[in-house]
Design a protein around this motif. Structure first.
Motif, PDB file in Angstrom:
ATOM      1  N   ASN A 197       5.862  22.043   0.681  1.00  0.00           N
ATOM      2  CA  ASN A 197       5.780  21.521   2.134  1.00  0.00           C
ATOM      3  C   ASN A 197       4.791  20.526   2.173  1.00  0.00           C
ATOM      4  OD1 ASN A 197       6.047  21.660   4.949  1.00  0.00           O
ATOM      5  ND2 ASN A 197       4.464  22.920   5.148  1.00  0.00           N
ATOM      6  N   ILE A 198       5.105  19.294   1.805  1.00  0.00           N
ATOM      7  CA  ILE A 198       3.858  18.313   1.689  1.00  0.00           C
ATOM      8  C   ILE A 198       4.400  17.113   2.682  1.00  0.00           C
ATOM      9  CG2 ILE A 198       2.599  16.826   0.170  1.00  0.00           C
ATOM     10  CD1 ILE A 198       3.200  18.455  -2.183  1.00  0.00           C
ATOM     11  N   PRO A 199       3.580  17.176   3.749  1.00  0.00           N
ATOM     12  CA  PRO A 199       3.968  16.020   4.753  1.00  0.00           C
ATOM     13  C   PRO A 199       3.869  14.331   4.224  1.00  0.00           C
ATOM     14  CG  PRO A 199       2.266  17.312   5.646  1.00  0.00           C
ATOM     15  CD  PRO A 199       2.430  17.952   4.069  1.00  0.00           C
ATOM     16  N   PRO A 200       4.778  13.792   4.545  1.00  0.00           N
ATOM     17  CA  PRO A 200       4.781  12.491   3.630  1.00  0.00           C
ATOM     18  C   PRO A 200       3.808  11.609   4.138  1.00  0.00           C
ATOM     19  CG  PRO A 200       6.982  12.972   4.661  1.00  0.00           C
ATOM     20  CD  PRO A 200       5.787  14.168   5.194  1.00  0.00           C
ATOM     21  N   SER A 201       3.170  11.458   5.234  1.00  0.00           N
ATOM     22  CA  SER A 201       2.174  10.447   5.712  1.00  0.00           C
ATOM     23  C   SER A 201       2.360   9.203   5.285  1.00  0.00           C
ATOM     24  CB  SER A 201       0.702  11.002   5.062  1.00  0.00           C
ATOM     25  OG  SER A 201       0.561  12.193   5.556  1.00  0.00           O
ATOM     26  N   LEU A 202       3.442   8.716   5.430  1.00  0.00           N
ATOM     27  CA  LEU A 202       4.135   7.228   4.791  1.00  0.00           C
ATOM     28  C   LEU A 202       3.553   6.264   5.618  1.00  0.00           C
ATOM     29  CD1 LEU A 202       7.939   8.069   4.554  1.00  0.00           C
ATOM     30  CD2 LEU A 202       6.219   8.349   2.990  1.00  0.00           C
ATOM     31  N   LYS A 203       2.900   6.169   6.722  1.00  0.00           N
ATOM     32  CA  LYS A 203       2.413   5.100   7.463  1.00  0.00           C
ATOM     33  C   LYS A 203       0.900   4.878   6.876  1.00  0.00           C
ATOM     34  CE  LYS A 203       4.710   5.622  11.925  1.00  0.00           C
ATOM     35  NZ  LYS A 203       4.382   5.734  13.242  1.00  0.00           N
ATOM     36  N   LYS A 204       0.183   5.982   6.612  1.00  0.00           N
ATOM     37  CA  LYS A 204      -1.083   5.819   6.038  1.00  0.00           C
ATOM     38  C   LYS A 204      -1.350   5.290   4.603  1.00  0.00           C
ATOM     39  CE  LYS A 204      -3.392   8.850   9.428  1.00  0.00           C
ATOM     40  NZ  LYS A 204      -4.197   9.884   9.588  1.00  0.00           N
ATOM     41  N   GLN A 205      -0.378   6.112   3.786  1.00  0.00           N
ATOM     42  CA  GLN A 205      -0.297   5.916   2.194  1.00  0.00           C
ATOM     43  C   GLN A 205       0.922   6.127   1.694  1.00  0.00           C
ATOM     44  OE1 GLN A 205      -3.278   9.140   1.773  1.00  0.00           O
ATOM     45  NE2 GLN A 205      -4.754   7.774   0.674  1.00  0.00           N
ATOM     46  N   PRO A 206       1.951   5.299   1.927  1.00  0.00           N
ATOM     47  CA  PRO A 206       3.195   5.159   1.386  1.00  0.00           C
ATOM     48  C   PRO A 206       3.416   5.646   0.074  1.00  0.00           C
ATOM     49  CG  PRO A 206       2.419   2.867   1.864  1.00  0.00           C
ATOM     50  CD  PRO A 206       1.398   3.724   2.384  1.00  0.00           C
ATOM     51  N   GLY A 207       2.632   5.071  -0.860  1.00  0.00           N
ATOM     52  CA  GLY A 207       2.533   5.282  -2.163  1.00  0.00           C
ATOM     53  C   GLY A 207       2.282   6.651  -2.886  1.00  0.00           C
ATOM     54  N   ALA A 215      10.684   3.431   4.516  1.00  0.00           N
ATOM     55  CA  ALA A 215      10.502   4.734   4.533  1.00  0.00           C
ATOM     56  C   ALA A 215      11.319   5.787   4.151  1.00  0.00           C
ATOM     57  CB  ALA A 215       9.934   5.216   5.989  1.00  0.00           C
ATOM     58  N   SER A 216      12.673   5.448   4.576  1.00  0.00           N
ATOM     59  CA  SER A 216      13.750   6.299   4.183  1.00  0.00           C
ATOM     60  C   SER A 216      13.889   6.317   2.629  1.00  0.00           C
ATOM     61  CB  SER A 216      14.779   5.976   5.192  1.00  0.00           C
ATOM     62  OG  SER A 216      15.604   4.741   4.443  1.00  0.00           O
ATOM     63  N   GLN A 217      13.741   4.963   2.108  1.00  0.00           N
ATOM     64  CA  GLN A 217      14.027   5.037   0.796  1.00  0.00           C
ATOM     65  C   GLN A 217      12.986   6.196   0.073  1.00  0.00           C
ATOM     66  OE1 GLN A 217      13.185   1.154  -0.976  1.00  0.00           O
ATOM     67  NE2 GLN A 217      14.516   1.539  -2.900  1.00  0.00           N
ATOM     68  N   THR A 218      11.699   6.058   0.406  1.00  0.00           N
ATOM     69  CA  THR A 218      10.714   6.903  -0.275  1.00  0.00           C
ATOM     70  C   THR A 218      11.106   8.403  -0.070  1.00  0.00           C
ATOM     71  OG1 THR A 218       8.939   5.251   0.504  1.00  0.00           O
ATOM     72  CG2 THR A 218       8.211   7.739  -0.167  1.00  0.00           C
ATOM     73  N   LEU A 219      11.653   8.644   1.181  1.00  0.00           N
ATOM     74  CA  LEU A 219      11.845  10.067   1.389  1.00  0.00           C
ATOM     75  C   LEU A 219      13.155  10.403   0.328  1.00  0.00           C
ATOM     76  CD1 LEU A 219      11.848  10.089   5.331  1.00  0.00           C
ATOM     77  CD2 LEU A 219      10.268  11.342   3.815  1.00  0.00           C
TER      78      LEU A 219
END
Length: 291
Positions: free
Chosen positions: A96-106, A154-158
């Motif tokens: 259960n690790i939140p994505p936080s894609l806006k701040k640190q996508p990588g 974002a969806s690609q990263t998910l």
């Protein structure tokens, strides 16, 4: 049919807004639960709730190098192994690790890649990876588990994150819709905002209670599919829902313009058909008093 998987111990990576109440619930059900926090001091506080705590900071550079090598070497006399492995290598694992894609996508994929290396040394009876229905595009159609597509960065990263763990044996991905519950009341989400789009677009939400119950269901089912959506069966419009949500808290109601928004409706019925799961909160409007 009797349950034969026999999961007794569960490790939860990420004991935050969702992970902590999940851990408490599983302990009440008789599971022995280990749980992690990034901060060592915060991790020790988990013991107050009967959780075997450990600190796991996947951004820590020392952990990325020297410590990881010690763990993977599985040295029986290693203090690192005692503190990490004995709590991470359990019967079942909830990630259960939140994505936080806006701040640190990588950074999200880097963290998960490191965790993947760690857990690949152990065979779990079940791995539950918490994901999101953000993997579905807005097309105006109902979205089932097979409709995910990389329609945005974002969806690609998910989807890449899910794939990291789906390659491991016994993994089940649980895709949550928008989360609401205690300390996360939707009345504050749009209160006072104006010129909002998509007044008639349906909302896709799920209550914390159902998220906890779904994970418990997956831990107590012998055979599960690789992916399930989780969302309340009813989908009121954005205007209706967020107006009532703001009024419930006596906040200024949001104002919607005339610009439409392409609808996205998440179908969360597969888990009910296959596993007999029953949603406690069928209507997002009914959840307003339970947040």
């Amino acid at each position: 049919m009797d349950f034969t998987l026999k999961i007794n111990t569960v490790s939860i990576v990420g004991c935050g807004w969702f992970g902590l109440p999940l851990a408490k619930h599983l302990i009440e059900q008789g599971f022995k639960v280990c749980g992690s926090k990034r901060d060592a001091e915060a991790a020790t506080q988990l013991a107050n709730d009967g959780i075997k705590a450990f600190s796991l900071d996947l951004d820590n550079q020392k952990f990325n190098g020297e410590t990881l090598d010690l763990v993977l070497a599985a040295k029986s006399d290693s203090e690192v192994r005692a503190s990490f492995v004995s709590r991470l290598y359990t019967d079942a694992l909830v990630i259960n690790i939140p994505p936080s894609l806006k701040k640190q996508p990588g950074a999200y994929l880097e963290r998960l890649g490191l965790l993947n290396r760690l857990i690949s040394q152990h065979t779990y009876k079940r791995i539950i990876f918490i994901s999101t229905t953000g993997v579905y595009p807005s097309t105006g159609e109902a979205m089932t588990e097979s409709d995910a597509v990389a329609y945005s960065p974002a969806s690609q990263t998910l989807l890449q994150a899910e794939a990291l763990f789906l390659q491991l044996e016994s993994t089940c991905v649980l895709r949550f819709s928008g989360l609401i519950g205690p300390a996360r009341h939707p009345g504050r989400f749009l209160a006072g905002k104006t010129g909002l789009e998509g007044a008639d677009a349906p909302v896709n939400l799920v209550h914390l209670d159902d998220c906890i119950a779904a994970v418990s269901c997956l831990l107590q089912s012998d055979e599960v599919s690789s992916i399930y959506n989780l969302t309340a069966p009813e989908h009121p419009s954005r205007r209706e829902f967020y107006t009532q949500a703001a009024e419930y808290l006596s906040l200024e109601v949001p104002q919607f313009g005339e610009k439409p928004q392409v609808a996205k409706i998440i179908d969360g019925s597969k888990i009910t058909r296959e596993l007999g799961f029953n949603y406690q909160h069928n209507s997002p409007l009914g959840m307003l008093s339970q947040c």
